[in-house]
Design an enzyme around this catalytic site. Structure first.
Site, PDB file in Angstrom:
ATOM      1  N   GLN A  70       7.205   1.718  -2.491  1.00 24.22           N
ATOM      2  CA  GLN A  70       5.918   1.202  -2.958  1.00 24.22           C
ATOM      3  C   GLN A  70       5.110   0.585  -1.820  1.00 24.22           C
ATOM      4  O   GLN A  70       4.095   1.134  -1.408  1.00 24.22           O
ATOM      5  CB  GLN A  70       6.129   0.184  -4.080  1.00 24.22           C
ATOM      6  CG  GLN A  70       4.845  -0.210  -4.780  1.00 24.22           C
ATOM      7  CD  GLN A  70       5.102  -0.822  -6.152  1.00 24.22           C
ATOM      8  OE1 GLN A  70       6.209  -0.788  -6.679  1.00 24.22           O
ATOM      9  NE2 GLN A  70       4.062  -1.389  -6.741  1.00 24.22           N
ATOM     10  N   ASP A  71       5.550  -0.546  -1.285  1.00 23.29           N
ATOM     11  CA  ASP A  71       4.866  -1.100  -0.117  1.00 23.29           C
ATOM     12  C   ASP A  71       5.890  -1.791   0.773  1.00 23.29           C
ATOM     13  O   ASP A  71       7.032  -1.996   0.368  1.00 23.29           O
ATOM     14  CB  ASP A  71       3.695  -2.018  -0.496  1.00 23.29           C
ATOM     15  CG  ASP A  71       4.103  -3.251  -1.282  1.00 23.29           C
ATOM     16  OD1 ASP A  71       5.277  -3.341  -1.691  1.00 23.29           O
ATOM     17  OD2 ASP A  71       3.255  -4.126  -1.494  1.00 23.29           O
ATOM     18  N   PRO A  72       5.531  -2.116   2.005  1.00 25.84           N
ATOM     19  CA  PRO A  72       6.515  -2.642   2.951  1.00 25.84           C
ATOM     20  C   PRO A  72       7.059  -4.009   2.534  1.00 25.84           C
ATOM     21  O   PRO A  72       6.437  -4.751   1.777  1.00 25.84           O
ATOM     22  CB  PRO A  72       5.716  -2.754   4.260  1.00 25.84           C
ATOM     23  CG  PRO A  72       4.542  -1.844   4.099  1.00 25.84           C
ATOM     24  CD  PRO A  72       4.206  -1.902   2.642  1.00 25.84           C
ATOM     25  N   GLY A 140       2.404  -6.560  -2.220  1.00 27.05           N
ATOM     26  CA  GLY A 140       1.318  -5.818  -2.859  1.00 27.05           C
ATOM     27  C   GLY A 140      -0.067  -6.209  -2.416  1.00 27.05           C
ATOM     28  O   GLY A 140      -1.054  -5.766  -3.011  1.00 27.05           O
TER      29      GLY A 140
END
Length: 241
Positions: A70-72, A140
């Site tokens: 999804q994101d880092p 996010g």
């Protein structure tokens, strides 16, 4: 794409196929947003030269497997451009611990002493986050700023121009992003996310790692060696660390 843009070069095989997307207005807006956040004092991860590390590590023609994140990670020193991976010496995050547990149960491979997944990437496992940057302590924070369109384009390009890939889609977010994948052309394996909140709902026991290798062998390709060398034997020359 960022402050220091001149130092960031998309790997040539990827640039030839998806580089034009980076010139679109929404990506220029994303670049401006990143500059603004840095000017305001935000700590943006991963460091600029590592934003496109997944593409550097796994050229287009070498991709065999795609894992979508999804994101880092948003902690200091964690993210280095490969989803689920952290640099050697950084504590292994909980989701990756569950990935290791499943690999051990599936293939009998002992858990490594680090969370550095570059050896997978070099074998053809594209470790791709949907969003390629984040801010310290703000999970996010860079969602819906432009990255998703670019990484959707990456997935769509792989779907159209390659054949016989394995897509590992863990959790509803990855599965939604993977809806474009033609399951007549590719092998799609789905499970809940390996997070401690959901791994017990079906990620643990999914056997995705042996299933991936079974598919690759059927296609006459070498399987992925899911084991990882000990931290003392790692080659970290391409991390930017």
């Amino acid at each position: 794409m960022t402050e220091g843009e001149g130092r960031i070069q998309l790997e040539p095989s990827w640039k030839a196929r998806v580089g034009d997307w980076l010139l679109r207005p929404q990506m220029q807006e994303l670049s401006a947003f990143l500059r603004q956040r840095k000017a305001a004092g935000a700590r943006v991860f991963p460091p600029g030269p590592q934003i496109f590390a997944a593409f550097d590590a796994t050229p287009f023609e070498q991709v065999k497997v795609v894992i979508l994140g999804q994101d880092p990670y948003h902690g200091e020193g964690q993210a280095h451009g490969l989803c689920f991976s952290v640099l050697p010496g950084v504590p292994v995050p909980p989701s990756l611990l569950n990935i290791y547990k499943e690999i051990q149960d599936d293939l009998g491979i002992a858990r490594p002493d680090h969370g550095y997944l570059m050896p997978w990437a070099r074998q053809g496992v594209l470790l791709l986050n949907a969003v390629l940057t984040v801010e310290q302590g703000r999970a996010g924070a860079h969602q819906n700023k432009g990255w998703e369109g670019f990484t959707d384009h990456v997935v769509d390009t792989l779907n159209r121009e390659r054949e016989g890939l394995v897509f590992l889609l863990w959790g509803s977010y990855a599965q939604s992003k993977g809806k474009v994948i033609d399951q007549a052309r590719h092998r799609v394996l789905k499970a809940p996310h390996p997070s401690p909140l959901s791994a017990h709902r079906g990620f643990l026991g999914c056997r995705h790692f042996s299933k991936t290798n079974d598919h690759l062998r059927r296609r006459g390709l070498s399987p992925i060696d899911w084991s990882l060398p000990p931290r003392s034997a790692l080659d970290t020359t391409s991390t930017g660390a």
